[in-house]
Motif scaffolding. Structure first.
Motif, PDB file in Angstrom:
ATOM      1  N   LYS A  54       0.516  -0.920  -0.178  1.00 44.77           N
ATOM      2  CA  LYS A  54      -0.248   0.252   0.087  1.00 44.77           C
ATOM      3  C   LYS A  54       0.457   1.226   0.074  1.00 44.77           C
ATOM      4  CE  LYS A  54      -3.620   2.319   1.822  1.00 44.77           C
ATOM      5  NZ  LYS A  54      -5.502   1.245   1.437  1.00 44.77           N
ATOM      6  N   MET A  55       0.361   2.234  -0.759  1.00 45.66           N
ATOM      7  CA  MET A  55       1.480   3.745  -1.497  1.00 45.66           C
ATOM      8  C   MET A  55       1.033   4.361   0.100  1.00 45.66           C
ATOM      9  SD  MET A  55       2.689   3.092  -4.788  1.00 45.66           S
ATOM     10  CE  MET A  55       1.417   3.669  -5.711  1.00 45.66           C
ATOM     11  N   LYS A  56       1.338   5.614  -0.152  1.00 47.91           N
ATOM     12  CA  LYS A  56       0.847   7.211   0.971  1.00 47.91           C
ATOM     13  C   LYS A  56      -0.266   7.262   0.222  1.00 47.91           C
ATOM     14  CE  LYS A  56       3.404  11.233   2.450  1.00 47.91           C
ATOM     15  NZ  LYS A  56       3.813  12.439   1.894  1.00 47.91           N
ATOM     16  N   VAL A  57      -0.294   7.060  -1.371  1.00 47.42           N
ATOM     17  CA  VAL A  57      -1.680   7.992  -2.148  1.00 47.42           C
ATOM     18  C   VAL A  57      -2.625   7.034  -1.854  1.00 47.42           C
ATOM     19  CG1 VAL A  57      -0.327   9.599  -3.770  1.00 47.42           C
ATOM     20  CG2 VAL A  57      -0.879   6.614  -4.030  1.00 47.42           C
ATOM     21  N   VAL A  68       5.303  -2.515  -6.582  1.00 52.76           N
ATOM     22  CA  VAL A  68       6.943  -3.216  -6.566  1.00 52.76           C
ATOM     23  C   VAL A  68       7.099  -1.548  -5.636  1.00 52.76           C
ATOM     24  CG1 VAL A  68       6.411  -1.441  -8.232  1.00 52.76           C
ATOM     25  CG2 VAL A  68       9.397  -2.007  -7.505  1.00 52.76           C
ATOM     26  N   TYR A  69       7.921  -2.257  -4.104  1.00 48.70           N
ATOM     27  CA  TYR A  69       8.294  -0.965  -2.685  1.00 48.70           C
ATOM     28  C   TYR A  69       9.531  -0.198  -3.131  1.00 48.70           C
ATOM     29  CZ  TYR A  69       6.708   2.055   0.311  1.00 48.70           C
ATOM     30  OH  TYR A  69       6.615   3.366   1.012  1.00 48.70           O
ATOM     31  N   PHE A  70      10.199   0.674  -2.570  1.00 50.26           N
ATOM     32  CA  PHE A  70      11.204   1.144  -2.554  1.00 50.26           C
ATOM     33  C   PHE A  70      11.383   1.132  -1.308  1.00 50.26           C
ATOM     34  CE2 PHE A  70      11.458   1.809  -7.604  1.00 50.26           C
ATOM     35  CZ  PHE A  70      12.567   1.869  -7.553  1.00 50.26           C
ATOM     36  N   ASP A  71      12.459   0.509  -0.660  1.00 53.67           N
ATOM     37  CA  ASP A  71      12.455   0.488   0.762  1.00 53.67           C
ATOM     38  C   ASP A  71      13.596   1.326   1.427  1.00 53.67           C
ATOM     39  OD1 ASP A  71      11.232   1.195   3.717  1.00 53.67           O
ATOM     40  OD2 ASP A  71      11.538  -0.708   4.213  1.00 53.67           O
ATOM     41  N   LEU A  72      13.568   2.716   0.270  1.00 50.64           N
ATOM     42  CA  LEU A  72      15.402   2.894   1.026  1.00 50.64           C
ATOM     43  C   LEU A  72      15.324   3.447   2.342  1.00 50.64           C
ATOM     44  CD1 LEU A  72      16.199   5.376  -1.886  1.00 50.64           C
ATOM     45  CD2 LEU A  72      16.481   2.871  -1.679  1.00 50.64           C
ATOM     46  N   ARG A  73      14.461   3.467   2.974  1.00 43.62           N
ATOM     47  CA  ARG A  73      14.660   3.566   4.849  1.00 43.62           C
ATOM     48  C   ARG A  73      16.010   2.849   5.462  1.00 43.62           C
ATOM     49  NH1 ARG A  73       9.992   3.542   3.343  1.00 43.62           N
ATOM     50  NH2 ARG A  73       9.074   5.638   3.689  1.00 43.62           N
ATOM     51  N   VAL A  74      16.188   2.200   4.718  1.00 42.13           N
ATOM     52  CA  VAL A  74      17.151   0.414   5.243  1.00 42.13           C
ATOM     53  C   VAL A  74      18.693   0.712   4.850  1.00 42.13           C
ATOM     54  CG1 VAL A  74      15.752  -1.615   5.473  1.00 42.13           C
ATOM     55  CG2 VAL A  74      16.965  -0.642   3.523  1.00 42.13           C
ATOM     56  N   ILE A 102      15.890  17.656  -2.057  1.00 45.61           N
ATOM     57  CA  ILE A 102      16.321  16.186  -1.780  1.00 45.61           C
ATOM     58  C   ILE A 102      14.964  15.912  -1.926  1.00 45.61           C
ATOM     59  CG2 ILE A 102      18.440  14.508  -1.376  1.00 45.61           C
ATOM     60  CD1 ILE A 102      19.718  17.029  -1.514  1.00 45.61           C
ATOM     61  N   GLU A 103      15.332  14.117  -2.701  1.00 48.19           N
ATOM     62  CA  GLU A 103      13.548  13.203  -1.672  1.00 48.19           C
ATOM     63  C   GLU A 103      14.203  11.744  -2.312  1.00 48.19           C
ATOM     64  OE1 GLU A 103      11.680  11.966  -0.115  1.00 48.19           O
ATOM     65  OE2 GLU A 103       9.467  12.852  -1.200  1.00 48.19           O
ATOM     66  N   ASP A 104      13.485  11.259  -1.576  1.00 47.23           N
ATOM     67  CA  ASP A 104      14.486   9.189  -1.787  1.00 47.23           C
ATOM     68  C   ASP A 104      13.037   8.694  -3.056  1.00 47.23           C
ATOM     69  OD1 ASP A 104      12.000   9.417   0.006  1.00 47.23           O
ATOM     70  OD2 ASP A 104      12.551   7.616   1.012  1.00 47.23           O
ATOM     71  N   VAL A 105      11.949   9.087  -2.934  1.00 50.84           N
ATOM     72  CA  VAL A 105      11.055   8.363  -3.732  1.00 50.84           C
ATOM     73  C   VAL A 105      10.106   8.791  -3.737  1.00 50.84           C
ATOM     74  CG1 VAL A 105       9.571   6.328  -3.595  1.00 50.84           C
ATOM     75  CG2 VAL A 105      11.717   6.019  -2.926  1.00 50.84           C
ATOM     76  N   VAL A 106      10.138   9.472  -5.347  1.00 47.93           N
ATOM     77  CA  VAL A 106       8.301  10.421  -5.885  1.00 47.93           C
ATOM     78  C   VAL A 106       7.466   8.895  -6.491  1.00 47.93           C
ATOM     79  CG1 VAL A 106       8.037  11.608  -7.783  1.00 47.93           C
ATOM     80  CG2 VAL A 106       9.616  12.438  -6.210  1.00 47.93           C
ATOM     81  N   THR A 107       6.617   9.204  -5.947  1.00 46.14           N
ATOM     82  CA  THR A 107       5.270   8.930  -6.565  1.00 46.14           C
ATOM     83  C   THR A 107       4.387   9.485  -7.669  1.00 46.14           C
ATOM     84  OG1 THR A 107       5.080   7.171  -5.301  1.00 46.14           O
ATOM     85  CG2 THR A 107       3.000   6.855  -6.740  1.00 46.14           C
ATOM     86  N   SER A 108       4.234  10.485  -6.724  1.00 43.29           N
ATOM     87  CA  SER A 108       2.277  11.884  -6.960  1.00 43.29           C
ATOM     88  C   SER A 108       3.546  12.877  -7.023  1.00 43.29           C
ATOM     89  CB  SER A 108       1.158  11.794  -6.510  1.00 43.29           C
ATOM     90  OG  SER A 108       1.352  12.406  -5.318  1.00 43.29           O
ATOM     91  N   GLY A 109       4.765  13.026  -5.927  1.00 45.51           N
ATOM     92  CA  GLY A 109       4.935  14.544  -6.279  1.00 45.51           C
ATOM     93  C   GLY A 109       4.435  15.257  -4.792  1.00 45.51           C
ATOM     94  N   GLY A 110       3.516  14.699  -4.044  1.00 43.52           N
ATOM     95  CA  GLY A 110       2.759  14.765  -3.040  1.00 43.52           C
ATOM     96  C   GLY A 110       3.272  15.678  -1.878  1.00 43.52           C
ATOM     97  N   SER A 111       4.481  14.502  -1.062  1.00 46.50           N
ATOM     98  CA  SER A 111       5.531  15.371  -0.157  1.00 46.50           C
ATOM     99  C   SER A 111       6.475  15.746  -0.516  1.00 46.50           C
ATOM    100  CB  SER A 111       6.627  13.199  -0.113  1.00 46.50           C
ATOM    101  OG  SER A 111       5.259  12.781   0.032  1.00 46.50           O
ATOM    102  N   ILE A 112       6.951  16.105  -2.053  1.00 50.73           N
ATOM    103  CA  ILE A 112       8.339  17.493  -2.137  1.00 50.73           C
ATOM    104  C   ILE A 112       6.720  18.661  -2.374  1.00 50.73           C
ATOM    105  CG2 ILE A 112       9.466  18.336  -4.172  1.00 50.73           C
ATOM    106  CD1 ILE A 112       9.943  15.354  -4.707  1.00 50.73           C
ATOM    107  N   ASP A 121      12.684   7.594  -9.446  1.00 47.26           N
ATOM    108  CA  ASP A 121      11.318   7.927  -9.475  1.00 47.26           C
ATOM    109  C   ASP A 121      10.341   7.197 -10.368  1.00 47.26           C
ATOM    110  OD1 ASP A 121       8.971   8.972 -11.486  1.00 47.26           O
ATOM    111  OD2 ASP A 121      10.116   9.771 -12.776  1.00 47.26           O
ATOM    112  N   ARG A 122       9.214   6.961  -9.898  1.00 50.41           N
ATOM    113  CA  ARG A 122       8.404   5.690  -9.544  1.00 50.41           C
ATOM    114  C   ARG A 122       7.609   6.509 -11.051  1.00 50.41           C
ATOM    115  NH1 ARG A 122       6.713   1.816  -5.762  1.00 50.41           N
ATOM    116  NH2 ARG A 122       4.632   2.001  -6.951  1.00 50.41           N
ATOM    117  N   GLU A 123       7.756   7.477 -11.992  1.00 53.23           N
ATOM    118  CA  GLU A 123       7.298   7.179 -13.515  1.00 53.23           C
ATOM    119  C   GLU A 123       5.705   6.987 -13.054  1.00 53.23           C
ATOM    120  OE1 GLU A 123       9.265   3.915 -14.797  1.00 53.23           O
ATOM    121  OE2 GLU A 123      10.268   6.054 -16.185  1.00 53.23           O
TER     122      GLU A 123
END
Ligand SMILES: O=C(O)c1cc(=O)[nH]c(=O)n1[C@@H]1O[C@H](COP(=O)(O)O)[C@@H](O)[C@H]1O
Length: 216
Positions: free
Chosen positions: A27-30, A36-42, A122-132, A154-156
């Motif tokens: 489940k994504m933020k939106v 597919v999921y990028f979990d860059l926290r690790v 600077i951001e890790d992962v962009v889906t919709s761009g809402g967090s930026i 960019d998840r495009e």
């Protein structure tokens, strides 16, 4: 940019190997699900990987000729990389609080800056761009100017379009399509999985409020 491409490939393979790039049902933020999921926290557990990502981000920012005089990472995942970029580039850093401090200065943006100064996000992962956009809005409220964001993935799924509509240029060091090609080429994924993820991305272009962007 030859070393850049080699480093990027090494990063994608490492992300896959350490489980920071996974395939399943997430489940994504939106609010919608993704295969597919990028979990860059690790990445905080892998300092050389963090350093490599920071080098790629700063190299790319320079390649794009970004002129910002301060930088700000989107909380929280991008903060370690933003810190490393700040140290490497000498650009002072700002920290955006997710909630204003309820005591003392009550500030949302910590760090020194002048109104009218240009701030790189600077951001890790962009889906919709809402967090930026949330971070950019808080920076703008304090008089900063936001024109550029350098991101790791960019998840495009509409991010570029949603940010462009809000006057922000998004520069990504890696796209989901490129990550899929690298994994396919290296035998980590098969063509069926790649096709499945690509079909999902094409069918799920998203506004920051979670609505699907109508096909034009
Ligand atoms: O939830 C996501 O969209 C998301 C997808 C993904 O693969 N990895 C990931 O970390 N995210 C989170 O979603 C945020 C970006 O989503 P947007 O605000 O829609 O661009 C990131 O800051 C992450 O917190």
């Amino acid at each position: 940019m030859e070393t850049f491409e080699d480093d990027l490939k090494a990063v994608v393979l490492q992300l896959f190997d350490i489980g920071a790039l996974k395939f399943g049902d997430f489940k994504m933020k939106v609010g919608i699900n993704s295969p597919v999921y990028f979990d860059l926290r690790v990445m905080v557990s892998y300092p050389p990987l963090m350093e490599k990502l920071a080098n790629l981000v700063w190299t790319y920012a320079q390649h794009k000729g970004i002129k910002s005089t301060v930088l700000c990472g989107v909380p929280y995942t991008a903060l370690p990389v933003a810190t490393l970029v700040s140290v490497k580039s000498g650009l002072p850093m700002l920290i955006r609080r997710k909630e204003p401090k309820a005591y003392g200065t009550m500030k949302l943006i910590e760090g020194k800056f002048n109104p009218g100064e240009e701030c790189l996000i600077i951001e890790d992962v962009v889906t919709s761009g809402g967090s930026i956009l949330e971070t950019a809005n808080d920076l703008k409220k304090d008089g900063l100017v936001v024109k550029d964001a350098v991101i790791m993935v960019d998840r495009e799924q509409g991010g570029i379009r949603n940010l462009t509509d809000n006057g922000i240029n998004m520069h990504s060091i890696l796209t989901l399509s490129k990550a899929l090609s690298i994994l396919l080429e290296s035998g980590k994924l098969d063509q069926t999985k790649v096709d499945e993820v690509k079909a999902y991305i094409e069918a799920n272009q998203i506004f920051p409020n979670g609505d699907l962007i109508p096909k034009s």
